[in-house]
Design an enzyme around this catalytic site. Structure first.
Site, PDB file in Angstrom:
ATOM      1  NE  ARG A  68       9.567  11.105  27.722  1.00 50.26           N
ATOM      2  CZ  ARG A  68       9.617  10.258  28.757  1.00 50.26           C
ATOM      3  NH1 ARG A  68       8.675   9.386  28.917  1.00 50.26           N
ATOM      4  NH2 ARG A  68      10.606  10.300  29.633  1.00 50.26           N
ATOM      5  CB  THR A  69      14.138  12.641  22.523  1.00 51.84           C
ATOM      6  OG1 THR A  69      13.401  13.517  23.373  1.00 51.84           O
ATOM      7  CG2 THR A  69      14.597  13.396  21.303  1.00 51.84           C
ATOM      8  CE  LYS A  97      38.164   4.046  21.552  1.00 53.36           C
ATOM      9  NZ  LYS A  97      38.229   3.526  20.180  1.00 53.36           N
ATOM     10  NE  ARG A 118      17.960  14.594  24.797  1.00 54.51           N
ATOM     11  CZ  ARG A 118      16.824  14.237  25.398  1.00 54.51           C
ATOM     12  NH1 ARG A 118      16.849  13.390  26.412  1.00 54.51           N
ATOM     13  NH2 ARG A 118      15.662  14.706  24.999  1.00 54.51           N
ATOM     14  CG  HIS A 146      13.824  18.942  23.430  1.00 55.59           C
ATOM     15  ND1 HIS A 146      13.720  18.266  22.227  1.00 55.59           N
ATOM     16  CD2 HIS A 146      13.721  18.002  24.401  1.00 55.59           C
ATOM     17  CE1 HIS A 146      13.574  16.973  22.473  1.00 55.59           C
ATOM     18  NE2 HIS A 146      13.568  16.782  23.776  1.00 55.59           N
TER      19      HIS A 146
HETATM   20  C1  NCD Z   1      12.856  16.584  28.188  1.00 56.20           C
HETATM   21  C2  NCD Z   1      14.308  16.906  27.920  1.00 56.20           C
HETATM   22  O1  NCD Z   1      15.134  16.026  27.728  1.00 56.20           O
HETATM   23  O2  NCD Z   1      14.594  18.095  27.868  1.00 56.20           O
HETATM   24  N1  NCD Z   1      12.548  15.250  27.932  1.00 56.20           N
HETATM   25  C3  NCD Z   1      12.077  14.902  26.702  1.00 56.20           C
HETATM   26  O3  NCD Z   1      12.788  14.947  25.733  1.00 56.20           O
HETATM   27  N2  NCD Z   1      10.788  14.610  26.579  1.00 56.20           N
HETATM   28  C4  NCD Z   1      12.364  17.050  29.479  1.00 56.20           C
HETATM   29  C5  NCD Z   1      13.114  16.694  30.725  1.00 56.20           C
HETATM   30  O4  NCD Z   1      14.092  15.959  30.695  1.00 56.20           O
HETATM   31  O5  NCD Z   1      12.695  17.172  31.772  1.00 56.20           O
END
Ligand code: NCD
Length: 484
Positions: A68-69, A97, A118, A146
């Site tokens: 999703r993100t 590397k 991320r 997040h």
């Molecule tokens: C979440 C995350 O990556 O923290 N996912 C997301 O971005 N919607 C939640 C999760 O992974 O449980």
């Protein structure tokens, strides 16, 4: 001669990097995009593209899996008329590397206009922001935060309930490992919602998050009925009694101790407006756990959930029953759809694409106290207490220092050290003066120090460290001086 002022690059690492009015601005713009570009058959889906960001580039730099993100950020950039470059798999980038994050970020800064990152380490996004001259958006850093997921969560809640203030929101599952929860509870508290923690066993909110809710965002802790505890935000304006009566009012209440104020009791009796569920964050735990709660039709049968929306950041595993998908209270797919308009709005505002009213409103930041920073000299003294913090990543060691915000303690006259990257607190430590050669556990010495005097101090995790570095107890030094 007038000097040309450079606009400060804004980063969104924590939800607290955004002021409440900025969050409202993001929502207004996201709604405007939905109104203008949604699919006529599916109002939550952006179905058409604009030409608002031609030639702008988003870089997505993902060191952890994402659906999703990453995809909604990339979709958002394309819907704005821009484009994206991506590094979605660290095994195919220079990270494999051995390249540091600090180096990768300094390079990517020249290839794009905005970056989303991320990373499995807490605090990695703040480190990235330190090395970036373009806006860095945190797409999830370890179990820290997040913030853009929270924007989608709040936007969904607000659309459902027309308000955030005084909503009663239950948060269920792995409250310790879930970064989405940490950003979410800060935002709920700041917008005046009441939070009902329903942690899986041993997965309660981390102590530093719990304390920030109480001390910085002025939540009161209301003891619950055994299965539920409520964090109740101290109202600036008292809760309106009228809100608590009528059909949404549950009359039976079982309060152990029975010594709650009428306002606290009223909060406890109100029905739940939303249940926010998260999966067991297995990648943040060393061992598997039994007995993780499951939200299903049976759970939601309880009268207190009769009108509760069910939210989940997704992905779900077993904690949210698929049979709920057709329940009118389930809003998690809508919540995921809002990832596109909300992220379009955030990108647009960070890039200054939206001239006029909304741009002017998007200035400033979280109206927080300006807390002094303690910059620990290298190879000496205290380090962040969180083993997963980016400061402990060997690859980053030449590029990161142990830096802490000095936060006044509410419980005593001293202070605590809050890691600038992962925001974990250190409560007990020793302060040493290089000039006077003493050390003390009276941390108020550091609280009142300001530049350049602050450079005189070293902080140590324990007394033995201070002694080994040649410092003497301040108490003993004072006693010796008085004997002379
Ligand atoms: C979440 C995350 O990556 O923290 N996912 C997301 O971005 N919607 C939640 C999760 O992974 O449980």
């Amino acid at each position: 001669m007038a000097t040309k002022s450079h606009p400060v690059t804004r980063h969104v690492v924590s939800i607290n990097d955004l002021s409440k009015s900025e969050i409202e601005t993001i929502f207004d713009l996201a709604q405007a995009y939905l109104t203008e570009y949604s699919d006529p058959n599916l109002p939550e889906r952006i179905g058409r593209s604009s030409n608002l960001a031609p030639n702008y580039i988003l870089a997505s730099l993902f060191y952890e899996p994402s659906t999703r993100t990453r995809l909604s950020f990339e979709s958002a950039m394309l819907r704005l008329g821009g484009t994206f470059i991506t590094s979605a798999d660290p095994t195919t980038s220079s990270a494999a590397k051995g390249e540091s994050l600090a180096d990768s970020v300094r390079v990517i800064t020249n290839y794009a206009d905005v970056m989303v990152i991320r990373h499995p380490r807490d605090g990695a996004a703040r480190l990235a922001a330190e090395y970036s001259s373009i806006p860095v958006i945190n797409g999830g850093d370890g179990s820290h935060e997040h913030p853009t997921q929270t924007l989608c969560d709040l936007f969904t809640l607000k659309k459902k309930n027309k308000r955030l203030k005084n909503l009663k929101v239950a948060i269920a599952g792995d409250l310790k490992g879930s970064r989405t929860i940490h950003s979410f509870v800060y935002a709920l508290a700041r917008f005046g919602a009441d939070i009902v923690p329903m942690a899986a066993e041993g997965m309660e909110l981390p102590p530093h998050v719990d304390r920030r809710l109480r001390e910085e965002f002025h939540c009161n802790f209301v003891p619950g009925d055994g299965s539920i505890d409520a964090l109740y935000r101290t109202p600036e304006e008292p809760h309106q009694p009228a809100l608590f009566s009528g059909p949404d009012f549950e009359l039976s209440v079982n309060v152990p101790g029975g010594n709650l104020s009428p306002g606290e009791e009223a909060v406890q009796r109100r029905k739940i407006d939303a249940v926010y569920v998260t999966r067991f964050q297995k990648e943040r735990w060393a061992e598997a756990r039994e007995g993780y709660p499951k939200i299903d039709a049976k759970f939601l049968k309880d009268a207190k959930y009769s009108h509760a929306s069910v939210l989940h950041p997704l992905p779900r595993v077993d904690e949210l029953d698929a049979s709920l998908d057709s329940d009118s209270r389930a809003v998690y797919f809508e919540q995921a759809a809002y990832g596109v308009p909300v992220r379009m709005a955030l990108i647009s505002l960070l890039l200054g694409l939206q001239r006029g009213k909304s741009l002017r409103k998007f200035e400033g930041g979280f109206e927080a106290e300006d807390v002094p920073v303690y910059d620990q000299p290298l190879n000496a003294g205290i380090r962040c207490a969180n083993a997963n913090c980016i400061v402990h990543e060997p690859k980053e060691s030449p590029y990161v220092r142990n830096k802490f915000h000095i936060v006044k303690s509410e419980s005593d006259k001293g202070c605590r050290l809050r890691c600038l990257y992962c925001e974990t607190d250190i409560d007990r430590f020793f302060v040493a003066s290089r000039k006077n050669k003493w050390y003390t556990d009276d941390t108020s010495e550091l609280l009142h120090a300001r530049d350049p005097g602050i450079k005189d101090f070293l902080a140590f995790a324990d007394e033995a460290d201070a002694v080994n570095r040649g410092f003497h107890s301040k108490r003993h030094s004072a006693a010796r001086a008085s004997q002379r």
